[in-house]
Design a protein around this motif. Structure first.
Motif, PDB file in Angstrom:
ATOM      1  N   UNK A  56      -7.244  -3.200   6.681  1.00 54.20           N
ATOM      2  CA  UNK A  56      -8.569  -2.299   6.422  1.00 54.20           C
ATOM      3  C   UNK A  56      -8.580  -1.364   7.241  1.00 54.20           C
ATOM      4  N   UNK A  57      -9.399  -0.067   6.975  1.00 53.86           N
ATOM      5  CA  UNK A  57      -9.592   0.838   7.745  1.00 53.86           C
ATOM      6  C   UNK A  57     -11.046   1.064   7.832  1.00 53.86           C
ATOM      7  N   UNK A  58     -11.820   0.581   8.970  1.00 57.08           N
ATOM      8  CA  UNK A  58     -13.077   0.776   9.134  1.00 57.08           C
ATOM      9  C   UNK A  58     -13.580   1.763   9.912  1.00 57.08           C
ATOM     10  N   UNK A  59     -15.032   2.636   9.683  1.00 57.44           N
ATOM     11  CA  UNK A  59     -15.121   3.564  10.052  1.00 57.44           C
ATOM     12  C   UNK A  59     -16.565   3.107  11.073  1.00 57.44           C
ATOM     13  N   UNK A  60     -16.697   3.230  12.349  1.00 57.00           N
ATOM     14  CA  UNK A  60     -17.667   2.861  13.261  1.00 57.00           C
ATOM     15  C   UNK A  60     -19.252   3.495  12.804  1.00 57.00           C
ATOM     16  N   UNK A  61     -20.190   2.616  12.584  1.00 59.52           N
ATOM     17  CA  UNK A  61     -21.471   3.237  12.256  1.00 59.52           C
ATOM     18  C   UNK A  61     -22.404   2.526  13.289  1.00 59.52           C
TER      19      UNK A  61
END
Length: 182
Positions: A56-61
């Motif tokens: 999975x590709x996750x974008x930091x928030x």
């Protein structure tokens, strides 16, 4: 099936790379996977083993939990065919049930080692189109590979719970560089 030097089941991720390819991000993974005598014996007795690879590709928030940009998975079903004395490996992007093999790619092998070599090497696995990624955000790929004991018959699930041979799992996270997603 097992050699003179019987060893316990083990798994190690020896290589994990994310590359750009034709407008997409693709994943290459290399595993060091040894089943050991317990799992080989289960296969010889007609039990199919199921493996799952997830990426999975996750974008930091900073203000909330990380956003999932992409999720991909592969399912593997490995079984010994006693009548033909061959190994059958099914690969699918959907869970493989015992009766529903229609949506999977099936291959036959003469030896267990040949079948395992396909599972050990995952190459050019498309994760996401580059246009789906934000070039300015911090993003990472989380990879997980495991023996899926939930696919085993219920008595084996219970028996496998406390045995290390049945608990094969490896995970790793890679940070995507800004240059990778532009």
């Amino acid at each position: 099936m097992s050699g003179a030097w019987a060893q316990n089941a083990s798994i190690e991720l020896t290589e994990l790379k994310v590359l750009r390819d034709n407008g997409s991000l693709v994943l290459n993974a290399q595993l060091s996977l040894e089943l050991g005598p317990v799992l080989e014996d289960a296969l010889a007795k007609g039990l199919a083993l199921h493996f799952v690879a997830e990426a999975e590709i996750l974008r930091d928030r900073w203000y909330w939990t990380d956003a999932q940009v992409s999720y991909a998975h592969r399912y593997y079903r490995l079984a010994f065919q006693p009548l033909t004395r061959r190994w059958r490996l099914n690969v699918s992007s959907e869970p493989i049930s015992g009766t529903g093999l229609a949506g999977s790619i099936s291959q036959h092998f003469e030896t267990l080692g040949e079948a395992l070599s396909v599972i050990r090497r995952q190459s050019a696995w498309k994760l996401v189109d580059l246009q789906s990624l934000s070039p300015d955000a911090r993003q990472r790929v989380r990879y997980n590979f495991k023996l899926d004991v939930s696919q085993l018959p219920r008595p084996f699930q219970i028996a496998a719970g406390g045995q290390t041979d049945w608990n094969l799992q490896v995970s790793r996270t890679l940070r995507l560089s800004q240059d990778m997603v532009r």
